[in-house]
Enzyme design. Structure first.
Site, short mmCIF file in Angstrom:
data_model
loop_
_atom_site.label_atom_id
_atom_site.label_comp_id
_atom_site.label_asym_id
_atom_site.label_seq_id
_atom_site.Cartn_x
_atom_site.Cartn_y
_atom_site.Cartn_z
N LYS A 246 0.85 -1.20 0.00
CA LYS A 246 0.00 0.00 0.00
C LYS A 246 0.89 1.24 0.00
CE LYS A 246 -3.34 2.54 2.84
NZ LYS A 246 -4.13 2.57 4.10
N ASP A 251 -2.63 10.28 3.82
CA ASP A 251 -4.06 9.97 3.80
C ASP A 251 -4.80 10.92 4.72
OD1 ASP A 251 -6.57 8.86 3.63
OD2 ASP A 251 -6.12 7.22 5.03
N LYS A 258 -10.31 12.66 8.32
CA LYS A 258 -9.89 12.20 9.64
C LYS A 258 -9.81 13.38 10.60
CE LYS A 258 -6.78 8.62 7.73
NZ LYS A 258 -7.38 7.39 8.30
N ASP A 269 1.25 5.91 6.30
CA ASP A 269 0.27 5.08 5.60
C ASP A 269 0.87 4.41 4.37
OD1 ASP A 269 -2.27 4.07 5.89
OD2 ASP A 269 -3.18 5.48 4.49
N ASP A 328 -12.34 7.18 3.23
CA ASP A 328 -11.21 6.85 4.08
C ASP A 328 -10.89 5.36 4.07
OD1 ASP A 328 -9.11 7.45 5.78
OD2 ASP A 328 -10.31 7.25 7.61
N GLU A 330 -9.61 3.94 1.51
CA GLU A 330 -9.00 4.17 0.19
C GLU A 330 -7.90 3.18 -0.15
OE1 GLU A 330 -5.87 4.96 2.58
OE2 GLU A 330 -7.91 5.66 2.95
N ARG A 332 -7.61 0.00 0.20
CA ARG A 332 -8.07 -1.22 -0.46
C ARG A 332 -8.43 -0.95 -1.92
NH1 ARG A 332 -12.69 -1.69 3.95
NH2 ARG A 332 -10.97 -0.66 5.01
#
Length: 488
Positions: A246, A251, A258, A269, A328, A330, A332
């Protein structure tokens, strides 16, 4: 810190089992250590006699023999390094003893790693740089095991370089670590080691039909990059273990924004992608023998007038449509296209994806454990063995059709979020859909990839987990990458 072999320094470091006779001490010092200080060799205990007029010795307890493992060796060496550091010792010799049932080379590797773990610092943004006191550690091999010690030292140095590369990538703030920079570092660090690195720009990503990846990237002014790294010592005609990381270099949560506290560590992230770069670096540096491919879909998840929104329905490289319940969720979406690429565009024997994917994983397993979802238990068992040898904790989540049914959407083929319950499992099962029945394991590293306080021998900030597990899994000479895993 420099690690050398067989050099005799004045300061000596010993490791002892609980209640082991302290034969390295004089009678008077032995009596003082055991009776006055009550040092008995318990795990993590230390006896130190350093400085003018001293015996210049450090003894670290390993605990009971029946509780020994390689993480005990790592931690003991790390404690010794911290003790030397505190006492401003510049150089020391480390005496290694033989224990029944433990491979000399592997045990030596663990001790060396423990010392090197204490040497890592991230001070690029500090005006006053950190200066480490310990300059040289000499490993005194077990008699007749000089060659094993040399091999252990060389391999461990390569592994820790990969771990520390991962840490540096993750610890670097997002203002200086975005997709273009990540791609450039992959090229710069890996190309000289025999790794072919290809970077796809936005036009190429569009050409491949990676609509889910592009939807996440759309809100940022930073152009997404798709990075493919190939280390193929067995040749291009042989299958490869494919690692998919990933690559969210930041993010914000998108329109499902968030809170401020939740965004502070979102530079981390991209720890999944960083671990793939670090693992391939270590594998290539040590000239391991199995084919491995690394794949990263790198972008930022930001807010703008063009950003994707909650309630949008987007496509994917596979053709599956996805209802965006939560912007959020995102990671995946980017991984969906990356995993599908791994399953269909390169010769993958199996796929492992690595991602800081869900807070639900941290709720379920805590800060120290990697969560796993798989479509192939035989493959998972091999990854589990690698994690145990590496001292990185791994736990398999259950998965069954009722959980897969939760991913069904009313107006699209799938939805990207199923709500609170079992979120780490359903996120993994979402990714399973794009693995095309290739043997696949998903590793959710949201807990252990980044630590506010550090633990054991691991530092604050980026830990480098699970680089060692990935390295161990791929590097094994008996890894059956030319055979299909049993489907189960």
């Amino acid at each position: 810190m420099k690690i050398v072999l067989s050099k005799d320094f004045e300061v000596k470091v010993h490791f002892v089992l609980e209640d082991e006779k302290l034969t390295m001490l004089s009678d008077a010092k032995r009596d003082y250590a055991k009776n006055t200080l009550e040092f008995k060799g318990e795990k993590k205990s230390v006896y130190a006699d350093l400085g003018p007029g001293s015996d210049n010795i450090v003894v670290v307890g390993l605990g009971k023999y029946e509780d020994l493992n390689h993480d005990v060796f790592r931690l003991a060496a790390n404690i010794a390094a911290k003790t030397l550091e505190t006492n401003k010792v510049k150089e020391a010799s480390v005496i290694i003893n033989k224990y029944d049932g433990y491979c000399t080379r592997k045990m030596t590797k663990s001790y060396i790693e423990g010392f090197l773990q204490n040497d890592y610092i991230f001070d690029e943004y500090l005006s006053k740089k950190t200066v480490k006191n310990v300059e040289t550690i000499s490993i005194i091999p077990i008699e007749g095991k000089d060659e094993s010690a040399e091999l252990a030292l060389e391999e461990t140095l390569g592994i820790m370089e990969g771990v520390n590369l991962t840490r540096k990538l993750v610890n670097t703030p997002s203002m200086d670590m975005y997709p273009e920079v990540l791609a450039k570092i992959a090229v710069d660090e890996l190309s000289g080691l025999g790794v072919e690195v290809e970077v796809f720009d936005k036009d190429k990503i569009k050409e491949l039909g990676m609509e889910a990846f592009l939807a996440v990237a759309e809100g940022s002014e930073k152009e997404p990059k798709f990075i493919v790294m190939k280390y193929l010592p067995k040749g291009e005609d042989k299958p490869a273990i494919t690692l998919v990381g990933k690559g969210l270099t930041y993010d914000s949560g998108g329109y499902a924004i968030k809170p401020a506290d939740g965004m502070y560590t979102m530079k981390a992230d991209m720890a999944g992608s960083a671990s793939v770069v670090g693992a391939i670096y270590a594998l290539a540096k040590n000239k391991t023998e199995n084919n491995v491919i690394g794949i990263i879909a790198a972008c930022e998840n930001m807010i703008s007038g063009g950003a994707y929104k909650n309630g949008d329905i987007i496509g994917s490289m596979k053709g599956t449509t996805i209802d965006v319940v939560n912007t959020d969720a995102e990671g995946r979406l980017t991984l969906a296209d990356a995993i599908y690429y791994a399953a269909t565009k390169v010769n993958s024997s199996c796929i492992i994806d690595i991602a800081t994917l869900t807070g639900a994983c941290v709720v379920g397993l805590g800060e120290y454990t990697v969560g796993a979802v798989t479509n192939n238990k035989d493959l998972y068992k091999e990854v589990k063995k690698a994690s145990k040898r590496s001292g990185e904790h791994l736990w398999l989540f259950p998965s069954f059709d009722e959980m897969r049914d939760l991913l069904k959407a009313d107006f699209a083929d799938l939805k990207n979020s199923t709500g609170r319950w079992g979120g780490a499992i359903t996120a993994g099962l979402f990714l399973e859909h794009f693995a095309e029945e290739k043997p696949w394991v998903h590793l959710d590293i949201a807990g252990p990839a980044y630590s506010d306080k550090g633990w054991g021998y691991l530092p604050k900030g980026a830990t480098g987990i699970p680089v060692k597990t990935l390295y161990d899994f791929v590097a094994r000479k008996d890894m059956p990458i030319d055979e299909k895993y049993h489907k189960n």
